[in-house]
Design a protein around this motif. Structure first.
Motif, PDB file in Angstrom:
ATOM      1  N   LEU A   1       0.212   2.392 -33.016  1.00  0.00           N
ATOM      2  CA  LEU A   1      -1.111   2.045 -33.537  1.00  0.00           C
ATOM      3  C   LEU A   1      -2.215   2.241 -32.506  1.00  0.00           C
ATOM      4  O   LEU A   1      -3.384   1.985 -32.812  1.00  0.00           O
ATOM      5  CB  LEU A   1      -1.116   0.585 -34.006  1.00  0.00           C
TER       6      LEU A   1
ATOM      7  N   GLU B   1       0.553   3.852 -38.767  1.00  0.00           N
ATOM      8  CA  GLU B   1      -0.733   4.118 -39.403  1.00  0.00           C
ATOM      9  C   GLU B   1      -0.592   5.318 -40.326  1.00  0.00           C
ATOM     10  O   GLU B   1      -0.189   6.409 -39.897  1.00  0.00           O
ATOM     11  CB  GLU B   1      -1.812   4.392 -38.368  1.00  0.00           C
TER      12      GLU B   1
ATOM     13  N   VAL C   1      -2.464   0.521 -42.386  1.00  0.00           N
ATOM     14  CA  VAL C   1      -1.266   0.222 -41.601  1.00  0.00           C
ATOM     15  C   VAL C   1      -0.168  -0.244 -42.541  1.00  0.00           C
ATOM     16  O   VAL C   1      -0.377  -1.145 -43.361  1.00  0.00           O
ATOM     17  CB  VAL C   1      -1.550  -0.848 -40.527  1.00  0.00           C
TER      18      VAL C   1
ATOM     19  N   LYS D   1      -6.122   3.745 -33.126  1.00  0.00           N
ATOM     20  CA  LYS D   1      -6.461   3.669 -34.553  1.00  0.00           C
ATOM     21  C   LYS D   1      -7.982   3.606 -34.730  1.00  0.00           C
ATOM     22  O   LYS D   1      -8.663   2.818 -34.076  1.00  0.00           O
ATOM     23  CB  LYS D   1      -5.815   2.441 -35.180  1.00  0.00           C
TER      24      LYS D   1
ATOM     25  N   SER E   1      -7.425   5.192 -43.946  1.00  0.00           N
ATOM     26  CA  SER E   1      -6.511   4.741 -42.902  1.00  0.00           C
ATOM     27  C   SER E   1      -5.991   3.351 -43.249  1.00  0.00           C
ATOM     28  O   SER E   1      -6.785   2.436 -43.502  1.00  0.00           O
ATOM     29  CB  SER E   1      -7.215   4.719 -41.539  1.00  0.00           C
TER      30      SER E   1
END
Length: 450
Positions: A280, A305, A292, A283, A290
């Motif tokens: 991650l 991600e 997670v 990010k 986007s």
């Protein structure tokens, strides 16, 4: 004395033998897999050991798990199931230059502190191994080197030296004088592996075998090679990237699909203790498309991600691209979004990427891919402190996944505040302070949270 040579056709996939070429293997049904080899009929070789043949009752056999030998590399011990089992035969495969020899030399460096280890190389000279070892640090006298490819010579050395651990680098370079075909052929690889298997079981020696891989990513040689060994490990990753993933695909002494994450540095491979934080890093903030998600690799939860980019197509046939996940799965999820939610994605190009270059195919990332696509289409960012996971069905329902509590716990450890999970998993997750758990039944419920 050897008889005249004759031509025999071997299946490269399963090792099946025929006297003539066939388009399809009758054993494994693989097409165009037969190769011709020249062989000589000789007396089969056997490995003579001090072990006596006897029949015993199962209740008389003692097997203590504490006899495992720790390698000193925690990520490797995790993949092996807790350490090296004495008398086991382990196959390590991977692309050229990925770090197979480096990893095993580091294992020798740790084990040579207390164990008698033997490193047998058929690809490098003693000076080349020494140059590579100088970058890693100090080695003890218990580590012995041997540059040899003759199988009979290697067998004699192992029986005389009786080391506790042996590294064979690589199995494709070994050859037996009793087999007339060239080194790396189906016959030679099968014979060499059989000899090492008998040595490992008969003398109680742990043997690691390095295997080359084909362009399809599987170990070169007959498929029977993977059936003969106890454990099969694959070293994955891009040679041009710094991270490496060691994945267990077969393990008779532990769970499969466990992974270990390493980072390649100048002095060798270094363990990555927290892969989620590593994946991650970097990010983007307040960026649409986007999200997670959480995937399970064996017993380890890894946060990844998922990035999606949806844009208007300039051609009659929209383009679809998937990097790090299954291309057909992305097309399926886009069809579900168009049918169940009404998003006109048939006129849009779609690009899906798993950041960091890692490959994930677990169904639990379906909900993450769906939310990333919708976020990019509507150009609406998703909360940075939100994590999602769940399998998406063709009716738009969000189905259960395994080990949801471990996934939520990993998200809490990395500072996430909201976790979207399948509603059917809501009862399995205990209340965890500091993180809000939201259950959804369909993808419509998940889209409303945006």
């Amino acid at each position: 004395m050897a008889k005249a040579k004759k031509s025999v056709f071997f299946c490269q996939n399963c090792g099946h033998e025929e006297t003539k070429w066939l388009g399809q293997c009758p054993a494994c049904k693989e097409w165009n897999s037969f190769v011709e080899e020249k062989v000589s009929v000789t007396k089969s070789s056997t490995v003579k050991t001090a072990r006596e043949t006897q029949v015993v009752s199962l209740s008389e056999v003692s097997a203590d798990d504490h006899t495992r030998v720790l390698t000193g590399i925690r990520e490797l011990d995790r993949v092996l199931g807790g350490g090296i089992v004495p008398g086991s035969l382990v196959l390590v495969g991977g692309d050229p230059g990925i770090g197979k020899s480096t990893l095993l030399l580091q294992v020798c460096q740790n084990l040579s502190q207390t164990k008698h280890t033997l490193y047998i190389s058929g690809e490098e000279s003693l000076a080349q191994i020494k140059l590579r070892a100088n970058r890693m640090g100090e080695f003890k006298e218990n580590l012995k080197l041997l540059c040899e490819t003759n199988l009979e010579t290697i067998r004699t050395v192992i029986e005389n030296q009786r080391p506790e651990m042996v590294i064979i680098d690589s199995i494709q370079t070994m050859y037996s004088e009793e087999v007339a075909s060239a080194p790396g052929s189906v016959s030679q690889v099968r014979e060499s592996t059989n000899v090492f298997m008998q040595l490992a079981k008969g003398l109680g020696i742990s043997i690691f075998i390095v295997g080359h891989v084909t362009k399809e990513g599987t170990v070169a040689g007959p498929r029977v090679l993977e059936h003969m060994v106890d454990t099969v490990l694959y070293f994955e990753g891009d040679r041009h990237a710094s991270y490496r993933i060691l994945r267990g695909v077969k393990n008779r002494f532990g769970s499969t699909n466990e992974i270990g994450v390493f980072e390649m540095r100048q002095n060798g491979l270094v363990e990555v203790e927290n892969p989620s934080e590593y994946m991650l890093s970097g990010k983007p903030e307040n960026a649409s498309g986007s999200v997670v998600a959480c995937s399970m690799e064996g017993t380890r939860p890894i946060l990844i991600e998922i990035q999606a980019l949806v844009c208007q197509s300039n051609f009659g046939l929209p383009r679809r691209t998937a990097a790090g996940t299954d291309y057909n799965r992305v097309n399926l999820l886009m069809a579900v979004l168009e049918k169940r939610i009404g998003l006109p994605l048939s006129n849009y190009d779609a690009y899906v990427n798993i950041a960091g270059g890692i490959k994930m195919n677990e169904p639990a990332i379906d909900l993450g891919i769906v939310m990333a696509l919708v976020s990019s289409y509507k150009n609406r960012p998703i909360d940075e402190k939100m994590i999602v996971f769940g399998e998406v069905g063709l009716s738009g329902e969000v189905r259960a996944v395994n080990m949801p509590e471990q996934r939520v716990g990993e998200a809490k450890k990395l500072g996430f505040e909201t976790c979207i999970i399948p509603e059917v998993c809501r009862e399995m997750v205990k209340e965890i302070k500091g993180i809000k758990v939201v259950g959804v039944r369909t993808i419509n419920d998940a889209m409303n949270l945006l």
